[in-house]
Design an enzyme around this catalytic site. Structure first.
Site, PDB file in Angstrom:
ATOM      1  CG  ASN A 144      -1.711   1.231   1.421  1.00  0.00           C
ATOM      2  OD1 ASN A 144      -1.802   2.055   0.503  1.00  0.00           O
ATOM      3  ND2 ASN A 144      -2.323   1.385   2.585  1.00  0.00           N
ATOM      4  CE  LYS A 177      -0.205   3.279   4.652  1.00  0.00           C
ATOM      5  NZ  LYS A 177      -0.176   3.387   6.096  1.00  0.00           N
ATOM      6  CG  HIS A 198      -5.869   1.789   5.074  1.00  0.00           C
ATOM      7  ND1 HIS A 198      -5.464   2.765   5.953  1.00  0.00           N
ATOM      8  CD2 HIS A 198      -4.826   0.930   4.938  1.00  0.00           C
ATOM      9  CE1 HIS A 198      -4.218   2.500   6.335  1.00  0.00           C
ATOM     10  NE2 HIS A 198      -3.808   1.398   5.726  1.00  0.00           N
ATOM     11  CD  GLU A 243      -3.089   5.465   6.658  1.00  0.00           C
ATOM     12  OE1 GLU A 243      -3.064   5.528   5.421  1.00  0.00           O
ATOM     13  OE2 GLU A 243      -2.175   4.947   7.333  1.00  0.00           O
ATOM     14  CD  GLU A 253      -3.468  -2.585   7.247  1.00  0.00           C
ATOM     15  OE1 GLU A 253      -2.338  -2.753   6.803  1.00  0.00           O
ATOM     16  OE2 GLU A 253      -4.158  -1.578   6.979  1.00  0.00           O
ATOM     17  N   GLY A 256       2.354   2.339  10.660  1.00  0.00           N
ATOM     18  CA  GLY A 256       3.274   3.458  10.491  1.00  0.00           C
ATOM     19  C   GLY A 256       3.962   3.879  11.778  1.00  0.00           C
ATOM     20  CB  SER A 310       5.191  -1.717  11.877  1.00  0.00           C
ATOM     21  OG  SER A 310       4.758  -0.379  12.094  1.00  0.00           O
ATOM     22  N   GLY A 342       2.828  -1.086   4.288  1.00  0.00           N
ATOM     23  CA  GLY A 342       2.896   0.323   3.907  1.00  0.00           C
ATOM     24  C   GLY A 342       4.332   0.747   3.678  1.00  0.00           C
TER      25      GLY A 342
HETATM   26  P1  PGA Z   1       2.801   0.319   7.608  1.00  0.00           P
HETATM   27  O1  PGA Z   1       1.347   0.507   6.938  1.00  0.00           O
HETATM   28  O2  PGA Z   1       3.356  -0.959   7.058  1.00  0.00           O
HETATM   29  O3  PGA Z   1       3.591   1.516   7.180  1.00  0.00           O
HETATM   30  O4  PGA Z   1       2.589   0.243   9.081  1.00  0.00           O
HETATM   31  C1  PGA Z   1       0.493  -0.575   6.744  1.00  0.00           C
HETATM   32  C2  PGA Z   1      -0.806  -0.110   6.135  1.00  0.00           C
HETATM   33  O5  PGA Z   1      -1.287   0.967   6.505  1.00  0.00           O
HETATM   34  O6  PGA Z   1      -1.397  -0.791   5.275  1.00  0.00           O
END
Ligand code: PGA
Length: 253
Positions: free
Chosen positions: A9, A11, A98, A100, A170, A176, A216, A237
């Site tokens: 992803n 983003k 997601h 976000e 998630e 993140g 992460s 991500g």
């Molecule tokens: P991250 O994001 O690997 O940077 O934690 C994962 C995601 O939001 O899909």
């Protein structure tokens, strides 16, 4: 069918040139270095979907996902993108729900259920994301939050339609932040998700559902996460923006 999947992803990151470089590097490394049966999904921002599609279309194990979709067919929704538009430029998957989107754009389970419907209607496979916040985890609500997001967003589907979904667990506190759920914490939730699917649709559907972990994921922790019995891959991500790291995560599958 249950699959092993590494989904990246991206983003709201990268220039057009960087997106193309990243996709080509990963596809080349995947072809040269990986002999297993895992599949890869790239999820770039809307403007890069076509560019990336041209780079992946000849590899049947590499798929393209949009990061969002609008719930209506078409019409006066300035700035939005429809399911039909996405399939017409080569998308096969779409991320839905997601955290976000839930957090910054107030998307709730009822809206996400509509997005899942329109995606399926047009032959796009939803990657439906669920996960608890830190407050919810600390209040002991983790399993309840996840099974509620799952059932309110997706349990209106019949078993056949549900079979086209990929689920991504998630935990919001791990996205993140560099904090990863321990393999045991992740496995506990993945098992609860699979049990909830079994209770609704039966053991066969549950066994065939692909459930990804996200939050992460990096080369250093991918293998132990992916070795858990109910974790079928990752939604990645930050580490998906580096071709070497993402390829190493694929190889951990
Ligand atoms: P991250 O994001 O690997 O940077 O934690 C994962 C995601 O939001 O899909």
């Amino acid at each position: 069918m249950r699959k092993k999947i590494a989904a990246g992803n991206w983003k709201m990151n990268l220039s057009a040139e960087e997106a193309q470089t990243l996709a080509s590097e990963v596809v080349n490394m995947f072809q040269d270095e990986y002999t297993g049966d895992a599949e890869v999904i790239f999820s770039p921002s809307y403007p890069y979907l076509s560019l990336v599609h041209h780079l992946v279309k000849d590899n049947p194990k590499v798929h393209l996902a949009a990061q969002n979709i609008h719930q209506e067919e078409k019409g006066a929704y300035t700035g939005e993108v429809s399911a039909q538009m996405l399939t017409s430029i080569g998308c096969s998957h779409v991320l839905i729900g997601h955290s976000e989107r839930r957090q910054y754009f107030a998307e709730d389970n009822q809206l996400l259920a509509k997005k899942i419907d329109i995606a399926l209607k047009h032959g796009l496979k939803p990657v439906y994301c669920i996960g608890e916040t830190l407050d919810q985890r600390e209040a002991g609500e983790t399993l309840n939050v996840n099974t509620t997001q799952l059932s309110e967003g997706a349990f209106h589907l019949d078993a056949e339609a549900f079979g086209d979904l990929v689920i991504a667990y998630e935990p919001v506190w791990a996205i993140g932040t560099g904090k990863t759920a321990s393999p045991e914490q992740a496995q506990e939730v993945h098992k609860a998700i699979r049990d909830a699917i079994a209770a609704k649709y039966g053991a066969e559907v549950a066994d065939n559902t692909t459930i990804l972990y996200g939050g992460s994921v990096k080369p250093a922790n991918a293998e132990t996460l992916f070795s858990q019995p109910d974790i079928d891959g990752g939604l990645v991500g930050g580490a998906s923006l580096k071709s070497r790291d993402f390829t190493d995560i694929i190889k951990a599958l």
